[in-house]
Design a protein around this motif. Structure first.
Motif, PDB file in Angstrom:
ATOM      1  N   TYR A 258      -8.034   0.921   5.097  1.00 26.36           N
ATOM      2  CA  TYR A 258      -6.347   1.361   4.549  1.00 26.36           C
ATOM      3  C   TYR A 258      -6.377   1.981   3.261  1.00 26.36           C
ATOM      4  N   LEU A 259      -7.101   0.949   2.448  1.00 34.60           N
ATOM      5  CA  LEU A 259      -6.862   1.659   0.681  1.00 34.60           C
ATOM      6  C   LEU A 259      -7.710   2.919   0.648  1.00 34.60           C
TER       7      LEU A 259
ATOM      8  N   ARG B 156      -8.072  -3.795   5.268  1.00 31.72           N
ATOM      9  CA  ARG B 156      -7.326  -3.411   4.178  1.00 31.72           C
ATOM     10  C   ARG B 156      -7.984  -2.606   3.173  1.00 31.72           C
TER      11      ARG B 156
ATOM     12  N   TYR C  16       2.689  -1.588   8.087  1.00 33.39           N
ATOM     13  CA  TYR C  16       2.047  -0.751   9.123  1.00 33.39           C
ATOM     14  C   TYR C  16       1.366  -1.575  10.116  1.00 33.39           C
ATOM     15  N   GLU C  17       0.608  -2.810   9.396  1.00 38.71           N
ATOM     16  CA  GLU C  17       0.285  -3.841  10.366  1.00 38.71           C
ATOM     17  C   GLU C  17       1.320  -4.401  11.440  1.00 38.71           C
TER      18      GLU C  17
ATOM     19  N   GLN D 227       2.169   4.268  -0.625  1.00 40.32           N
ATOM     20  CA  GLN D 227       1.851   3.743   0.677  1.00 40.32           C
ATOM     21  C   GLN D 227       0.822   2.754   0.458  1.00 40.32           C
ATOM     22  N   ARG D 228      -0.018   2.620  -0.585  1.00 44.02           N
ATOM     23  CA  ARG D 228      -1.008   1.627  -0.810  1.00 44.02           C
ATOM     24  C   ARG D 228      -0.462   0.305  -0.772  1.00 44.02           C
TER      25      ARG D 228
ATOM     26  N   ARG E  27      -8.594  -9.352   8.202  1.00 42.27           N
ATOM     27  CA  ARG E  27      -7.353  -8.548   7.974  1.00 42.27           C
ATOM     28  C   ARG E  27      -7.676  -7.933   6.490  1.00 42.27           C
TER      29      ARG E  27
ATOM     30  N   GLU F  50       2.110  -0.774   1.317  1.00 45.13           N
ATOM     31  CA  GLU F  50       2.794  -0.822   2.432  1.00 45.13           C
ATOM     32  C   GLU F  50       1.997  -1.313   3.607  1.00 45.13           C
ATOM     33  N   PHE F  51       0.831  -1.944   3.202  1.00 43.33           N
ATOM     34  CA  PHE F  51       0.044  -2.199   4.461  1.00 43.33           C
ATOM     35  C   PHE F  51       0.531  -3.143   5.600  1.00 43.33           C
ATOM     36  N   GLU F  52       1.427  -4.199   5.218  1.00 40.39           N
ATOM     37  CA  GLU F  52       2.154  -5.098   5.894  1.00 40.39           C
ATOM     38  C   GLU F  52       3.149  -4.231   6.883  1.00 40.39           C
TER      39      GLU F  52
ATOM     40  N   VAL G  55      -0.024   4.526  10.713  1.00 39.22           N
ATOM     41  CA  VAL G  55      -0.428   4.969   9.434  1.00 39.22           C
ATOM     42  C   VAL G  55      -0.232   6.570   9.587  1.00 39.22           C
TER      43      VAL G  55
END
Length: 429
Positions: A267-268, A263, A219-220, A212-213, A259, A215-217, A186
């Protein structure tokens, strides 16, 4: 009795004069204490109280200011914690500690370099002072498996001290975590965009961060491919059940999976904090753009528009420009249209404002357009002032040096707090 004054009017005046004297004295003492504390300068004397026979430096004020400063600092901390993501802070601390530990021993550094041979990672790490820089994150990302290989070798090396092997084991476990691998991906992507974005592209950068909010999958998946452990850390932990109160309903609590927790809680918040920071920066630049933006479009603007923009700039900087600035600006626009055609070939990679300043200097016309020269210098010097200073030293080393070995712990705490929270101290009184 016929006069409006009281019988003890002289005593009242004397009392009021003494009150005013001590108020002024206290104000001066507070200013001196603030000045010394903020800059980490030395105090002399004991903690005498005001009004005693040996007043000394009135260091009793230090305790009073520090207590009030502590209250305000705890309140700036609560506000900051709302916008802070502990996992992001922990990630950059890991990055800084990993680099510091690798370079702390020549042997360990040689082992590390052996695993990174041929890569530019070594130089990027060695040049890094600020742990959040893009170079450092890119270095860790590109040499992720090489770093783990070096740590594994150091961990199993019986010739190394036991403490060093334990530290290597701790770093290795961190790098093996899926959460760390995701954050590396990230920050590598995000900081690369921040590194290469200029002022004119801030709006597009803001839209990029907002996109990018979702796009977590992505980067995961990249983190899973990079990480040794393919599951989240909390997966192996036992779920905690909260004891229900007698007045609660019978519906089940909503429990996030590891997970979803990562997130939503890591992440968020990172993406939201970055969006807020870029938006704040964009707002600051737009405020400047409204004043100086006409310089980049001077060839397309009419004479009335140039005159109006110059007058607005004069109203902002009252003491910097002469009354002839509007007409001088119109004259300069014609000069720039005439001369810039040939000179643009030399400096076409520069911004319009830099080209204008170079034209004035190369053609020795700064004395003809002195106010334009001032306007360009003011505008071009504003970008560096937007940067934050980097503190590469310890406040404690400055405050408790070799000349202050006899300082007590209480005073040391007070001085350290007021020096660290200098912005709070400046706002006092």
């Amino acid at each position: 009795r016929k006069s409006s004054s009281q019988i003890d009017s002289d005593l009242v005046k004397q009392y009021e004069g003494e009150v005013q004297y001590w108020q002024e004295l206290l104000r001066r003492l507070v200013s001196v204490v603030k000045f010394l504390c903020v800059r980490g300068l030395a105090f002399r004397g004991n903690n005498e109280l005001i009004g005693s026979s040996n007043n000394g430096n009135y260091l009793g004020i230090l305790e009073l200011l520090s207590e009030y400063d502590t209250f305000l600092a705890e309140h700036i901390s609560k506000h900051a914690n709302k916008e802070c993501c502990p996992n992001a802070v922990e990630f950059f601390n890991l990055l800084q500690n990993l680099y510091s530990w690798f370079v702390s021993s020549t042997h360990r550094w040689q082992v590390h370099r052996k695993h990174l041979r041929g890569l530019p990672v070594t130089k990027a790490l060695s040049d890094t002072r600020w742990s959040a820089r893009y170079d450092a994150v890119r270095a860790l990302n590109k040499g992720y498996h090489e770093n783990m290989s070096a740590l594994e070798e150091l961990q199993s090396d019986e010739n190394q001290p036991r403490d060093s092997r334990l530290v290597a084991e701790g770093f290795l476990k961190k790098l093996q975590q899926l959460e760390v691998a995701i954050l590396v991906e990230v920050w590598d992507t995000v900081l690369e965009r921040f590194q290469k974005t200029t002022v004119h592209l801030l709006e597009s950068l803001l839209e990029f961060v907002r996109s990018q909010r979702s796009e977590f999958e992505y980067y995961e998946d990249k983190g899973i491919a990079k990480s040794v452990v393919k599951v989240y850390k909390e997966t192996s932990k036992r779920e905690k059940t909260r004891k229900r109160q007698f007045d609660e309903g019978c519906s089940k609590e909503t429990i996030f999976s590891p997970r979803e927790r990562f997130r939503c809680e890591v992440y968020l918040p990172i993406m939201d904090a970055l969006s807020s920071a870029v938006q704040h920066r964009l707002h600051s630049y737009m405020h400047i753009q409204n004043k100086f933006g006409f310089l980049s479009n001077i060839c397309e603007l009419s004479k009335d528009d140039i005159r109006h923009a110059a007058i607005q700039l004069m109203e902002t900087y009252v003491n910097d420009f002469e009354d002839c600035f509007p007409s001088e600006m119109i004259h300069f626009s014609e000069f720039y249209k005439t001369v810039s055609g040939q000179e643009k070939k030399k400096t076409r990679n520069s911004s319009t404002e830099i080209e204008m300043l170079l034209l004035l200097n190369e053609n020795m016309c700064s004395h003809i357009f002195p106010n334009v020269h001032i306007a360009l210098r003011i505008y071009l010097c504003m970008a560096p002032s937007n940067c934050c200073g980097e503190r590469s030293f310890s406040k404690l080393k400055r405050i408790k040096n070799e000349a202050r070995n006899s300082m007590g712990q209480e005073r040391l705490n007070f001085l350290s707090l007021m020096s660290i929270e200098n912005d709070v101290v400046d706002s006092l009184f």
